[in-house]
Design a protein around this motif. Structure first.
Motif, PDB file in Angstrom:
ATOM      1  N   SER A 131      32.337  23.228  74.332  1.00 59.03           N
ATOM      2  CA  SER A 131      32.251  24.238  75.393  1.00 59.03           C
ATOM      3  C   SER A 131      33.585  24.947  75.584  1.00 59.03           C
ATOM      4  O   SER A 131      33.633  26.172  75.718  1.00 59.03           O
ATOM      5  CB  SER A 131      31.816  23.598  76.713  1.00 59.03           C
ATOM      6  N   GLU A 186      34.909  28.036  73.636  1.00 61.77           N
ATOM      7  CA  GLU A 186      34.533  29.386  74.047  1.00 61.77           C
ATOM      8  C   GLU A 186      35.645  30.050  74.855  1.00 61.77           C
ATOM      9  O   GLU A 186      35.598  31.244  75.104  1.00 61.77           O
ATOM     10  CB  GLU A 186      33.248  29.339  74.883  1.00 61.77           C
ATOM     11  N   ARG A 205      27.840  24.646  82.386  1.00 66.04           N
ATOM     12  CA  ARG A 205      27.602  24.890  80.962  1.00 66.04           C
ATOM     13  C   ARG A 205      26.974  23.676  80.287  1.00 66.04           C
ATOM     14  O   ARG A 205      26.193  23.788  79.359  1.00 66.04           O
ATOM     15  CB  ARG A 205      28.941  25.260  80.285  1.00 66.04           C
ATOM     16  N   THR A 253      32.359  25.980  86.129  1.00 63.19           N
ATOM     17  CA  THR A 253      31.755  26.686  84.999  1.00 63.19           C
ATOM     18  C   THR A 253      31.448  25.707  83.879  1.00 63.19           C
ATOM     19  O   THR A 253      30.373  25.747  83.276  1.00 63.19           O
ATOM     20  CB  THR A 253      32.691  27.799  84.486  1.00 63.19           C
TER      21      THR A 253
END
Length: 125
Positions: A37, A40, A51, A47
């Motif tokens: 994650s 990214e 995710r 967040t």
């Protein structure tokens, strides 16, 4: 530039090797999903939590601490009210995540075959 501890080699097959602990951190369900994650880009805690479906705040916090200790994740606090905390991959984190992307891609492309094998096995045992 490597800043490796002198005399330490990584042989995860050796029970006393610190590499075995690192292997566990990187390849745990949450460790892998957190690292991939963060590939990214930097993310705030909420967040990142959103995710990764199914991770609790406690598990996310614990795993982020472990991955930061291992040198894979960097925690940045921006002075504001309230403070803004974000997480990003370090150079080590970016390097290991390259390999995790390959594993995740392979799983994504072969999960149908694996589920079929599981059902076949369960039906015949």
């Amino acid at each position: 530039m490597s800043q490796a501890e002198p005399g330490i080699e990584g042989d995860a097959f050796n029970a006393d090797c610190p590499g075995r602990t690192v292997l566990n951190h990187v390849t745990s369900r949450w460790g892998t999903l957190i690292l991939v994650s963060l590939s990214e880009g930097p993310m705030r805690f909420s967040t990142l939590r959103d995710r990764i479906g199914g991770i609790s705040e406690k598990m996310l916090a614990q795993n982020l601490r472990v991955l930061a200790r291992d040198g894979f994740v960097e925690r940045t606090v921006e002075p504001s009210t309230p403070p803004k905390v974000s997480y990003a991959l370090t150079e080590l984190g970016t390097e290991v995540t390259f390999y995790l992307h390959g594993l995740m891609g392979w799983i994504r492309s072969r999960v149908g075959d694996i589920v079929f094998a599981q059902r076949h096995h369960d039906a015949h045992t």
